[in-house]
Design an enzyme around this catalytic site. Sequence first.
Site, short mmCIF file in Angstrom:
data_model
loop_
_atom_site.label_atom_id
_atom_site.label_comp_id
_atom_site.label_asym_id
_atom_site.label_seq_id
_atom_site.Cartn_x
_atom_site.Cartn_y
_atom_site.Cartn_z
N GLU A 1 0.85 -1.20 0.00
CA GLU A 1 0.00 0.00 0.00
C GLU A 1 0.88 1.25 0.00
O GLU A 1 0.57 2.24 -0.66
CB GLU A 1 -0.94 0.03 1.21
CG GLU A 1 -1.82 -1.21 1.43
CD GLU A 1 -2.83 -1.52 0.32
OE1 GLU A 1 -2.83 -0.81 -0.71
OE2 GLU A 1 -3.59 -2.49 0.48
N TYR B 1 4.78 9.86 -7.23
CA TYR B 1 5.77 9.89 -8.33
C TYR B 1 5.13 10.41 -9.63
O TYR B 1 5.74 11.18 -10.36
CB TYR B 1 6.32 8.47 -8.49
CG TYR B 1 7.33 8.26 -9.59
CD1 TYR B 1 8.54 8.93 -9.59
CD2 TYR B 1 7.08 7.34 -10.62
CE1 TYR B 1 9.47 8.71 -10.60
CE2 TYR B 1 8.01 7.11 -11.62
CZ TYR B 1 9.20 7.79 -11.61
OH TYR B 1 10.11 7.56 -12.60
N GLU C 1 -11.05 -2.48 -2.12
CA GLU C 1 -10.02 -3.00 -3.01
C GLU C 1 -10.60 -3.74 -4.21
O GLU C 1 -9.97 -3.82 -5.25
CB GLU C 1 -9.07 -3.94 -2.24
CG GLU C 1 -8.39 -3.22 -1.09
CD GLU C 1 -7.29 -4.04 -0.44
OE1 GLU C 1 -7.62 -5.11 0.10
OE2 GLU C 1 -6.13 -3.61 -0.47
N GLU D 1 -3.31 -5.39 -6.06
CA GLU D 1 -4.64 -5.29 -5.46
C GLU D 1 -5.45 -6.57 -5.67
O GLU D 1 -6.27 -6.93 -4.83
CB GLU D 1 -5.41 -4.08 -6.01
CG GLU D 1 -4.89 -2.74 -5.52
CD GLU D 1 -4.85 -2.61 -4.00
OE1 GLU D 1 -5.69 -3.21 -3.32
OE2 GLU D 1 -3.96 -1.92 -3.50
N HIS E 1 -4.50 -8.62 -2.90
CA HIS E 1 -5.10 -8.16 -1.63
C HIS E 1 -6.54 -8.64 -1.54
O HIS E 1 -7.00 -9.09 -0.50
CB HIS E 1 -5.07 -6.62 -1.54
CG HIS E 1 -3.68 -6.04 -1.59
ND1 HIS E 1 -3.45 -4.68 -1.54
CD2 HIS E 1 -2.47 -6.62 -1.70
CE1 HIS E 1 -2.15 -4.46 -1.61
NE2 HIS E 1 -1.53 -5.62 -1.72
FE FE Z 1 -4.65 -2.91 -1.28
#
Ligand code: FE
Length: 344
Positions: free
Chosen positions: A118, A127, A191, A225, A228
């Site tokens: 994360e 960035y 997510e 993700e 996740h």
């Molecule tokens: Fe995540």
Amino acid sequence: MPITKTSERVNINKRRIINGEDADVIQLYPMKHTFAWTAYNVGNANHWLPTEITMQNDIEQWKAPNVLTPDERAAFKTVLGFFTTGDSIAANNIVLAAYRHVTSPECRMYLLRQAYEEAIHTHSYQYIVESLGLDEGEIFNMYREVDAIYNKDEFILSFNEGLFNPAFKTGTLAADQKFVENMIVFSIIMEGIFFYSSFAVMFGFQRQNKMVGSAEQIQYIMRDESQHLNFGINIINGIKEEQPEVWTPDFQTHAVDLIRKGTELEYTFAREVFPKGIFGMNADSFKEYIQYIADRRLVRIGLPVQYGSQNPFPWMSEAIDLSKEKNFFETRVTEYSTGGTLEW
Ligand code: FE
């Protein structure tokens, strides 16, 4: 928790995702929740850093007067504005809420990896903002200024109260359901749904050969993700197995309601941010896409399909909606997989 000196070895059967305080919460072996160890290893093999991706083309395209239309610039910035909050919110939830209540050391191992990912994602947005010379104040404040982003974040953050409370403890039916609710909100909705119209837009840019450095970063983020999300699904299904009493009919109805609410917030976001559509994706197709995604998430935690929508962006399945761990960035990724040896 203090330790007791004993010759009795850790019993794998006492290990629990939550409420396993009786078992050891320190030593990794013997492992019970092996899905977490697999996820940890996949995460390591997929390791990447934003600064490895060149932004030169993006910088030139952003500066050029005619490459991007005003609508595309606005969409790019709003999507970024949402992204900048999403991973910070996820990180806070892992470190300040979920980790404290998870009692499986192997699941904690993955949560540590996930928390770092994360941070990498937030770094990636920083960035992009810095490379393109965007106004940081504008992008990073969007969640408080743009309704469509505010409404999603406000919904998610309203679920923080329970688990963030230092006095919160699992171990009662209500508290354990609160924990599972947290996983549904943060993993399945945040997510698994809230990122997806923004992912679709970034892939839209990529398909037009625009902002490809930014889009490549978002691809890496999307791959993380999807892990996740998989982990969250395994946690939810694991708790259902270990503590079936948590998964009452009322709670299932509640879970479906939450996911339906999240789905609506996400396609409202897409409609508000892209009222005229973008790259041939119109507002209705975003709605269908989000519903299609939501149905898939529901099925994976054993809840009934709600929409029956078809996928209007079949090209997204290839790029985004990884059903299995597809290594579509062979070049860079394998460097990490095989480049683990340090030379001193
Ligand atoms: Fe995540």
